[in-house]
Design a protein around this motif. Structure first.
Motif, PDB file in Angstrom:
ATOM      1  N   ARG A 166     -11.567  -8.045   4.701  1.00 64.17           N
ATOM      2  CA  ARG A 166     -10.130  -8.319   4.718  1.00 64.17           C
ATOM      3  C   ARG A 166      -9.330  -7.190   5.355  1.00 64.17           C
ATOM      4  O   ARG A 166      -8.120  -7.309   5.558  1.00 64.17           O
ATOM      5  CB  ARG A 166      -9.619  -8.572   3.297  1.00 64.17           C
ATOM      6  CG  ARG A 166     -10.204  -9.820   2.657  1.00 64.17           C
ATOM      7  CD  ARG A 166      -9.641 -10.037   1.270  1.00 64.17           C
ATOM      8  NE  ARG A 166     -10.292 -11.177   0.603  1.00 64.17           N
ATOM      9  CZ  ARG A 166     -10.127 -11.498  -0.672  1.00 64.17           C
ATOM     10  NH1 ARG A 166      -9.326 -10.765  -1.438  1.00 64.17           N
ATOM     11  NH2 ARG A 166     -10.753 -12.536  -1.192  1.00 64.17           N
ATOM     12  N   GLY A 167      -9.975  -6.084   5.645  1.00 67.12           N
ATOM     13  CA  GLY A 167      -9.280  -4.961   6.251  1.00 67.12           C
ATOM     14  C   GLY A 167      -8.956  -5.226   7.712  1.00 67.12           C
ATOM     15  O   GLY A 167      -9.693  -5.903   8.433  1.00 67.12           O
ATOM     16  N   THR A 214      -8.005   5.350   4.686  1.00 73.63           N
ATOM     17  CA  THR A 214      -7.483   4.020   4.984  1.00 73.63           C
ATOM     18  C   THR A 214      -8.571   2.964   5.105  1.00 73.63           C
ATOM     19  O   THR A 214      -8.265   1.795   5.313  1.00 73.63           O
ATOM     20  CB  THR A 214      -6.667   4.041   6.290  1.00 73.63           C
ATOM     21  OG1 THR A 214      -7.484   4.554   7.340  1.00 73.63           O
ATOM     22  CG2 THR A 214      -5.422   4.900   6.149  1.00 73.63           C
ATOM     23  N   THR A 215      -9.814   3.359   4.981  1.00 75.14           N
ATOM     24  CA  THR A 215     -10.903   2.396   5.061  1.00 75.14           C
ATOM     25  C   THR A 215     -10.879   1.467   3.847  1.00 75.14           C
ATOM     26  O   THR A 215     -10.879   1.935   2.702  1.00 75.14           O
ATOM     27  CB  THR A 215     -12.259   3.115   5.117  1.00 75.14           C
ATOM     28  OG1 THR A 215     -12.294   3.969   6.260  1.00 75.14           O
ATOM     29  CG2 THR A 215     -13.405   2.113   5.206  1.00 75.14           C
ATOM     30  N   VAL A 216     -10.822   0.162   4.103  1.00 74.84           N
ATOM     31  CA  VAL A 216     -10.801  -0.822   3.012  1.00 74.84           C
ATOM     32  C   VAL A 216     -12.210  -0.945   2.450  1.00 74.84           C
ATOM     33  O   VAL A 216     -13.144  -1.346   3.149  1.00 74.84           O
ATOM     34  CB  VAL A 216     -10.296  -2.191   3.518  1.00 74.84           C
ATOM     35  CG1 VAL A 216     -10.376  -3.236   2.401  1.00 74.84           C
ATOM     36  CG2 VAL A 216      -8.863  -2.062   4.029  1.00 74.84           C
ATOM     37  N   LYS A 217     -12.365  -0.612   1.187  1.00 76.26           N
ATOM     38  CA  LYS A 217     -13.684  -0.611   0.556  1.00 76.26           C
ATOM     39  C   LYS A 217     -13.933  -1.867  -0.265  1.00 76.26           C
ATOM     40  O   LYS A 217     -15.036  -2.400  -0.283  1.00 76.26           O
ATOM     41  CB  LYS A 217     -13.836   0.639  -0.302  1.00 76.26           C
ATOM     42  CG  LYS A 217     -13.766   1.943   0.502  1.00 76.26           C
ATOM     43  CD  LYS A 217     -13.898   3.144  -0.399  1.00 76.26           C
ATOM     44  CE  LYS A 217     -13.930   4.428   0.433  1.00 76.26           C
ATOM     45  NZ  LYS A 217     -12.698   4.650   1.184  1.00 76.26           N
ATOM     46  N   ARG A 218     -12.931  -2.348  -0.977  1.00 78.68           N
ATOM     47  CA  ARG A 218     -13.064  -3.562  -1.770  1.00 78.68           C
ATOM     48  C   ARG A 218     -12.807  -4.771  -0.873  1.00 78.68           C
ATOM     49  O   ARG A 218     -11.716  -4.920  -0.329  1.00 78.68           O
ATOM     50  CB  ARG A 218     -12.073  -3.525  -2.944  1.00 78.68           C
ATOM     51  CG  ARG A 218     -11.977  -4.796  -3.764  1.00 78.68           C
ATOM     52  CD  ARG A 218     -13.268  -5.144  -4.458  1.00 78.68           C
ATOM     53  NE  ARG A 218     -13.121  -6.389  -5.221  1.00 78.68           N
ATOM     54  CZ  ARG A 218     -14.141  -7.157  -5.570  1.00 78.68           C
ATOM     55  NH1 ARG A 218     -15.377  -6.815  -5.245  1.00 78.68           N
ATOM     56  NH2 ARG A 218     -13.940  -8.259  -6.261  1.00 78.68           N
ATOM     57  N   PRO A 254     -14.221  -5.453   2.260  1.00 79.59           N
ATOM     58  CA  PRO A 254     -13.878  -4.801   3.530  1.00 79.59           C
ATOM     59  C   PRO A 254     -13.571  -5.764   4.668  1.00 79.59           C
ATOM     60  O   PRO A 254     -12.870  -5.387   5.615  1.00 79.59           O
ATOM     61  CB  PRO A 254     -15.130  -3.961   3.832  1.00 79.59           C
ATOM     62  CG  PRO A 254     -16.227  -4.579   3.038  1.00 79.59           C
ATOM     63  CD  PRO A 254     -15.576  -5.115   1.802  1.00 79.59           C
ATOM     64  N   SER A 280      -3.437   1.210   7.307  1.00 77.82           N
ATOM     65  CA  SER A 280      -4.343   0.067   7.407  1.00 77.82           C
ATOM     66  C   SER A 280      -3.700  -1.143   6.751  1.00 77.82           C
ATOM     67  O   SER A 280      -2.819  -1.017   5.893  1.00 77.82           O
ATOM     68  CB  SER A 280      -5.693   0.359   6.743  1.00 77.82           C
ATOM     69  OG  SER A 280      -5.537   0.583   5.351  1.00 77.82           O
ATOM     70  N   LYS A 310      -4.452  -5.061   4.878  1.00 72.66           N
ATOM     71  CA  LYS A 310      -5.430  -5.880   4.173  1.00 72.66           C
ATOM     72  C   LYS A 310      -4.809  -7.251   3.963  1.00 72.66           C
ATOM     73  O   LYS A 310      -3.644  -7.353   3.551  1.00 72.66           O
ATOM     74  CB  LYS A 310      -5.824  -5.247   2.836  1.00 72.66           C
ATOM     75  CG  LYS A 310      -7.004  -5.922   2.155  1.00 72.66           C
ATOM     76  CD  LYS A 310      -7.416  -5.189   0.887  1.00 72.66           C
ATOM     77  CE  LYS A 310      -8.625  -5.858   0.235  1.00 72.66           C
ATOM     78  NZ  LYS A 310      -9.024  -5.171  -1.027  1.00 72.66           N
ATOM     79  N   THR A 346       3.236   1.758   0.378  1.00 74.83           N
ATOM     80  CA  THR A 346       2.647   0.423   0.476  1.00 74.83           C
ATOM     81  C   THR A 346       3.730  -0.630   0.670  1.00 74.83           C
ATOM     82  O   THR A 346       4.848  -0.496   0.172  1.00 74.83           O
ATOM     83  CB  THR A 346       1.838   0.066  -0.786  1.00 74.83           C
ATOM     84  OG1 THR A 346       2.715   0.027  -1.923  1.00 74.83           O
ATOM     85  CG2 THR A 346       0.750   1.091  -1.050  1.00 74.83           C
ATOM     86  N   TYR A 371      -7.141  -2.970  11.067  1.00 76.42           N
ATOM     87  CA  TYR A 371      -6.628  -1.678  11.502  1.00 76.42           C
ATOM     88  C   TYR A 371      -5.879  -1.763  12.830  1.00 76.42           C
ATOM     89  O   TYR A 371      -5.589  -0.742  13.450  1.00 76.42           O
ATOM     90  CB  TYR A 371      -7.788  -0.677  11.597  1.00 76.42           C
ATOM     91  CG  TYR A 371      -8.631  -0.663  10.340  1.00 76.42           C
ATOM     92  CD1 TYR A 371      -8.164  -0.050   9.182  1.00 76.42           C
ATOM     93  CD2 TYR A 371      -9.864  -1.304  10.298  1.00 76.42           C
ATOM     94  CE1 TYR A 371      -8.919  -0.056   8.010  1.00 76.42           C
ATOM     95  CE2 TYR A 371     -10.626  -1.315   9.136  1.00 76.42           C
ATOM     96  CZ  TYR A 371     -10.151  -0.697   8.005  1.00 76.42           C
ATOM     97  OH  TYR A 371     -10.896  -0.715   6.838  1.00 76.42           O
TER      98      TYR A 371
END
Length: 217
Positions: free
Chosen positions: A19-20, A11-15, A17, A163, A165, A84, A22
Motif C-alpha cells: 500500500r506504500g 518513510t518505508t511502509v512496513k505494515r 508494504p 511517503s 499509503k 500526517t 513514494y
C-alpha cells in the motif's frame, strides 16, 4: 515492475508494504486535497500531536501560528517533527468483524521545520494557506497588514522525506466466510459542503461568489 524506493528508512511502509507509494505526484495530490494536518513532536519529554491548517508551495509544506503557540515555539528549535495528513474515502464492510477496514489515502512527512524570516516567502506562504482552503479567496480579501504579519510565525518543512499509503477496493474475507448471508462491500464517504450561511453583518447587495457556491474538495 521494479518496486518504488522510499526516500529514507523512516518513510518505508512496513505494515502492508504494497500500500506504500513514494511518487511525488501522489504525495502532492493527497496534500493538496486535505485540509488539516497533525503535527507530532516532543516538548520537554512530553509527546504532542496538534491538528492545524497547512499550505504547500512546490516541495515545501508551511504551517503557521501565534508566537505564543507551544507548537510553533518548539518546532522552530529544529527538533524532529512528524506531520500526517489523512483522507478517509470509505468504510469497508466485510462478512467478519475482523476484516472490516477503511479506504484511505495518507501522507507521512519527517523532517525539521525552519522559521521563515524572508518577508516575501512568508507572504507567499500565507497566500498558500488561504488558497489551499478555498481557491480565488486571496484575490478578494484584505491582505495581512504589518501588525498581522508580525503576529504570525510561519514554519517551512521540506517534503524530501515523505511517503503515502493508500487502501482501495472492497473487503477481503476468509474464503469460508463468503457463504455468510450478510451484506458486504464499500460505503464511500465524501466531504461535501452544505448551504453557505451569510454573516449577520454582510451587506445585502454582496452576492455569493461562485467559488463558494460551487466549492468541491
Amino acid at each position: 515492475m521494479t518496486p518504488q524506493k522510499a526516500p529514507s528508512p523512516r518513510t518505508t511502509v512496513k505494515r502492508v508494504p504494497q500500500r506504500g507509494n513514494y511518487e511525488q505526484e501522489t504525495i502532492y495530490r493527497i496534500l493538496d486535497e486535505g485540509l488539516v494536518c497533525h503535527v507530532g513532536f516532543v516538548a520537554e519529554g512530553q509527546p504532542f500531536v496538534i491538528p492545524t491548517a497547512y499550505g504547500r508551495v512546490d516541495d515545501t509544506l508551511y504551517i503557521h501560528g501565534s508566537p505564543a503557540s507551544r507548537m510553533i515555539r518548539t518546532l522552530q528549535q529544529g527538533i524532529d517533527v512528524c506531520v500526517t495528513v489523512t483522507l478517509l474515502d470509505g468504510l469497508v464492510l466485510a462478512r467478519s468483524a475482523f476484516h472490516h477496514s477503511m479506504n484511505y489515502r495518507s501522507v507521512v512527512i519527517f523532517g525539521t521545520a525552519t522559521l521563515v524570516e524572508n518577508t516575501e516567502e512568508k507572504f507567499a506562504a500565507l497566500q498558500a494557506f488561504t488558497e489551499h482552503v478555498i481557491k480565488r479567496r486571496w484575490e478578494e480579501v484584505r491582505s495581512p497588514n504589518r501588525h498581522e504579519l508580525a503576529g504570525t510565525l510561519v514554519l517551512s518543512l521540506p517534503l524530501a522525506e515523505a511517503s503515502a499509503k493508500l487502501r482501495t477496493g472492497g473487503p477481503i474475507d476468509d474464503e469460508a466466510d463468503y457463504q455468510i448471508p450478510v451484506w458486504a462491500g464499500e460505503l464511500p464517504l465524501k466531504l461535501t459542503p452544505a448551504t453557505p450561511i451569510p454573516d449577520a453583518r454582510l451587506h445585502p447587495h454582496i452576492k455569493l461568489p461562485t467559488y463558494i457556491s460551487d466549492y468541491t474538495r
